[in-house]
Design a protein around this motif. Structure first.
Motif, PDB file in Angstrom:
ATOM      1  N   THR A  50      36.769 -16.005  67.234  1.00  0.00           N
ATOM      2  CA  THR A  50      38.187 -15.648  67.094  1.00  0.00           C
ATOM      3  C   THR A  50      38.327 -14.167  67.489  1.00  0.00           C
ATOM      4  OG1 THR A  50      40.076 -15.572  65.580  1.00  0.00           O
ATOM      5  CG2 THR A  50      37.964 -14.993  64.633  1.00  0.00           C
ATOM      6  N   PRO A  51      39.381 -13.816  68.230  1.00  0.00           N
ATOM      7  CA  PRO A  51      39.534 -12.397  68.549  1.00  0.00           C
ATOM      8  C   PRO A  51      39.871 -11.602  67.294  1.00  0.00           C
ATOM      9  CG  PRO A  51      41.289 -13.748  69.535  1.00  0.00           C
ATOM     10  CD  PRO A  51      40.443 -14.669  68.743  1.00  0.00           C
ATOM     11  N   LEU A  52      39.259 -10.434  67.156  1.00  0.00           N
ATOM     12  CA  LEU A  52      39.595  -9.574  66.017  1.00  0.00           C
ATOM     13  C   LEU A  52      40.444  -8.421  66.540  1.00  0.00           C
ATOM     14  CD1 LEU A  52      36.225  -9.405  64.003  1.00  0.00           C
ATOM     15  CD2 LEU A  52      38.377 -10.454  63.269  1.00  0.00           C
ATOM     16  N   THR A  53      41.726  -8.469  66.195  1.00  0.00           N
ATOM     17  CA  THR A  53      42.679  -7.461  66.667  1.00  0.00           C
ATOM     18  C   THR A  53      43.126  -6.592  65.494  1.00  0.00           C
ATOM     19  OG1 THR A  53      44.473  -8.965  66.171  1.00  0.00           O
ATOM     20  CG2 THR A  53      43.571  -9.053  68.425  1.00  0.00           C
ATOM     21  N   LEU A  54      43.857  -5.530  65.817  1.00  0.00           N
ATOM     22  CA  LEU A  54      44.400  -4.681  64.739  1.00  0.00           C
ATOM     23  C   LEU A  54      45.312  -5.508  63.834  1.00  0.00           C
ATOM     24  CD1 LEU A  54      45.305  -1.253  66.417  1.00  0.00           C
ATOM     25  CD2 LEU A  54      43.432  -1.760  64.824  1.00  0.00           C
ATOM     26  N   HIS A  55      46.079  -6.382  64.443  1.00  0.00           N
ATOM     27  CA  HIS A  55      46.996  -7.230  63.684  1.00  0.00           C
ATOM     28  C   HIS A  55      46.212  -8.150  62.732  1.00  0.00           C
ATOM     29  CE1 HIS A  55      50.441  -9.640  62.717  1.00  0.00           C
ATOM     30  NE2 HIS A  55      49.802 -10.731  63.112  1.00  0.00           N
ATOM     31  N   LYS A  56      45.108  -8.701  63.231  1.00  0.00           N
ATOM     32  CA  LYS A  56      44.288  -9.627  62.437  1.00  0.00           C
ATOM     33  C   LYS A  56      43.680  -8.944  61.205  1.00  0.00           C
ATOM     34  CE  LYS A  56      42.477 -13.924  63.404  1.00  0.00           C
ATOM     35  NZ  LYS A  56      42.119 -14.253  64.738  1.00  0.00           N
ATOM     36  N   VAL A  57      43.337  -7.652  61.331  1.00  0.00           N
ATOM     37  CA  VAL A  57      42.682  -6.987  60.193  1.00  0.00           C
ATOM     38  C   VAL A  57      43.664  -6.209  59.316  1.00  0.00           C
ATOM     39  CG1 VAL A  57      40.473  -6.828  61.414  1.00  0.00           C
ATOM     40  CG2 VAL A  57      42.032  -4.870  61.462  1.00  0.00           C
ATOM     41  N   ASP A  58      44.922  -6.230  59.714  1.00  0.00           N
ATOM     42  CA  ASP A  58      45.933  -5.506  58.939  1.00  0.00           C
ATOM     43  C   ASP A  58      46.051  -6.116  57.537  1.00  0.00           C
ATOM     44  OD1 ASP A  58      47.874  -3.634  58.460  1.00  0.00           O
ATOM     45  OD2 ASP A  58      49.508  -4.961  59.096  1.00  0.00           O
ATOM     46  N   GLY A  59      45.880  -5.310  56.525  1.00  0.00           N
ATOM     47  CA  GLY A  59      46.079  -5.786  55.142  1.00  0.00           C
ATOM     48  C   GLY A  59      44.891  -6.507  54.524  1.00  0.00           C
ATOM     49  N   ILE A  60      43.774  -6.649  55.246  1.00  0.00           N
ATOM     50  CA  ILE A  60      42.653  -7.422  54.670  1.00  0.00           C
ATOM     51  C   ILE A  60      41.723  -6.568  53.808  1.00  0.00           C
ATOM     52  CG2 ILE A  60      42.673  -9.057  56.611  1.00  0.00           C
ATOM     53  CD1 ILE A  60      39.948  -7.785  57.507  1.00  0.00           C
ATOM     54  N   LEU A  61      41.853  -5.236  53.911  1.00  0.00           N
ATOM     55  CA  LEU A  61      40.936  -4.342  53.194  1.00  0.00           C
ATOM     56  C   LEU A  61      40.840  -4.687  51.703  1.00  0.00           C
ATOM     57  CD1 LEU A  61      40.935  -0.484  53.675  1.00  0.00           C
ATOM     58  CD2 LEU A  61      40.575  -1.459  51.448  1.00  0.00           C
ATOM     59  N   THR A  62      41.941  -5.056  51.118  1.00  0.00           N
ATOM     60  CA  THR A  62      41.971  -5.265  49.664  1.00  0.00           C
ATOM     61  C   THR A  62      41.577  -6.688  49.254  1.00  0.00           C
ATOM     62  OG1 THR A  62      44.289  -5.882  49.846  1.00  0.00           O
ATOM     63  CG2 THR A  62      43.819  -3.572  49.390  1.00  0.00           C
ATOM     64  N   GLU A  63      41.403  -7.565  50.239  1.00  0.00           N
ATOM     65  CA  GLU A  63      41.192  -8.984  49.901  1.00  0.00           C
ATOM     66  C   GLU A  63      39.720  -9.346  49.716  1.00  0.00           C
ATOM     67  OE1 GLU A  63      43.107 -11.334  52.868  1.00  0.00           O
ATOM     68  OE2 GLU A  63      45.091 -10.561  52.349  1.00  0.00           O
ATOM     69  N   GLY A  64      39.463 -10.278  48.769  1.00  0.00           N
ATOM     70  CA  GLY A  64      38.106 -10.786  48.578  1.00  0.00           C
ATOM     71  C   GLY A  64      37.744 -11.767  49.686  1.00  0.00           C
ATOM     72  N   GLY A  65      36.550 -12.344  49.592  1.00  0.00           N
ATOM     73  CA  GLY A  65      36.109 -13.319  50.594  1.00  0.00           C
ATOM     74  C   GLY A  65      35.916 -12.680  51.953  1.00  0.00           C
TER      75      GLY A  65
END
Ligand code: F6P
Length: 344
Positions: A50-65
């Motif tokens: 899956t491509p990892l873009t800025l949009h894809k990683v936006d907001g994930i810092l705080t999430e588990g898993g």
């Protein structure tokens, strides 16, 4: 550069924070492109990306898993697995691979590095037993969850004059049991590094009972060895890395304690609750620093390395050093447990 990223082995809080840091710094500061492999090494074998873009990683810092999901796929056990991975990485035109995982995952990274893949590792395991680093992200979150559970067990155990045995994770190393046990004021803490002495455990509980504490909290790591030397296992099936599933030491111990002391005893197994949910601030920060260091290593061309924490500094060591052995609880930490025990 075009860089592959994957997460392997058991999940743990902070994986997404590493992915976030790698991808953000890579794109914003270096102009990189990222390919995420889904479900650990399985995703490389199956070329599932899956491509990892800025949009894809936006907001994930705080999430588990992990948004990339994970698996315990052992490429070295698959016929022609290493060659297949090399071919898939080449087909994706990758200049580098960042593997986020514990010793099992990094043993595959190391095999690929030996096969010529430019790889960098990021250490991950809630057990905190990866050699060469002082702390793995995920450990702090697991300890916080386990400590809160131990805190809560005190009041119910005390209300009923019971002993409660709390089983926590820790296959080869008792870091979670030690830290949550001591921080949670457990009366007995048992780790895989030291075989369980049942008479000693019961003597402590009896001593406390006779001195007014009519209840007891015992924290035991899942990998702790019974007096006979055996571990409590669930079934005989081994995972791809040859590990048996550990579970049930708490229950076995509770039965023995009740039999030997006559005190009503219960057990609770915290299991995967320790790996779930959002990471603590400490783990978010550590995972972020690891991710930033990993992308820097790639751009410095320092392959075959694992980013590590030494004191307060992020450094890097040869991957081979990290997988050579486990970092277990040493005597100075074991003495924290024994120093708090009554002399029985
Ligand atoms: O990742 C380490 C660990 O959490 C160990 O403490 C535990 O024994 C194991 O993973 C459990 O693995 P699984 O999630 O495959 O049951």
């Amino acid at each position: 550069m075009r860089i592959g990223v994957l997460t392997g082995g058991g999940d743990c809080p902070g994986l997404n924070a590493v992915i976030h840091a790698v991808v953000r710094k890579g794109i914003v500061h270096y102009g990189d492109e990222f390919v995420g492999f889904l479900e650990g090494w399985r995703g490389v074998l199956d070329n599932n990306t899956t491509p990892l873009t800025l949009h894809k990683v936006d907001g994930i810092l705080t999430e588990g898993g992990t948004i990339l999901r994970t698996s315990r796929t052992n490429v070295r056990k698959v016929e022609g697995g290493i060659a297949k991975c090399v071919a898939v990485l080449k087909a994706n035109k990758l200049d580098a691979l960042i593997a986020i995982g514990g010793d099992d995952t990094q043993s595959v990274t190391n095999a690929l590095i030996e096969a010529g893949v430019p790889g960098v590792g990021v250490p991950k395991t809630i057990d905190n037993d990866l050699n060469g680093t002082d702390v793995c992200f995920g450990f702090d979150t697991a300890v916080m969850i386990a400590t809160e559970a131990v805190d809560r067990l005190h009041t119910t155990a005390e209300s009923h004059n019971r002993v409660i045995v709390c089983e926590v994770m820790g296959r080869d190393a008792g870091w979670i049991a030690l830290t949550a046990g001591v921080a949670g004021g457990a009366h007995v803490v048992l780790v895989p590094e030291k075989p369980i002495d049942l008479d000693h455990v019961c003597a402590i509980l009896k001593y406390n009972h006779e001195h007014g504490k009519k209840y007891g909290i015992v924290v035991v790591a899942e990998g702790a060895k019974l007096p006979s030397g055996e571990q409590a296992v669930k079934g005989e099936k081994l995972d791809a890395f040859g590990h048996v599933r550990l579970s049930g030491i708490g229950e076995r111990l509770a039965e023995e304690i009740e039999k030997k002391t006559g005190y009503e005893t219960r057990s609770v197994n915290l299991g995967h609750t320790q790996r779930g949910g959002t990471p603590t601030a400490y783990d978010r920060m550590l995972a972020t620093r690891y991710g930033l260091a990993a992308i820097d290593l790639v751009h410095q061309g320092k392959f075959g390395r694992l980013v590590v924490l030494r004191g307060t500094k992020i450094e890097d060591i040869p991957l081979a050093e990290a997988i050579a052995k486990n970092r277990t609880v040493d005597d100075s930490f074991l003495s924290v447990i024994s120093s708090l025990e009554p002399k029985v």
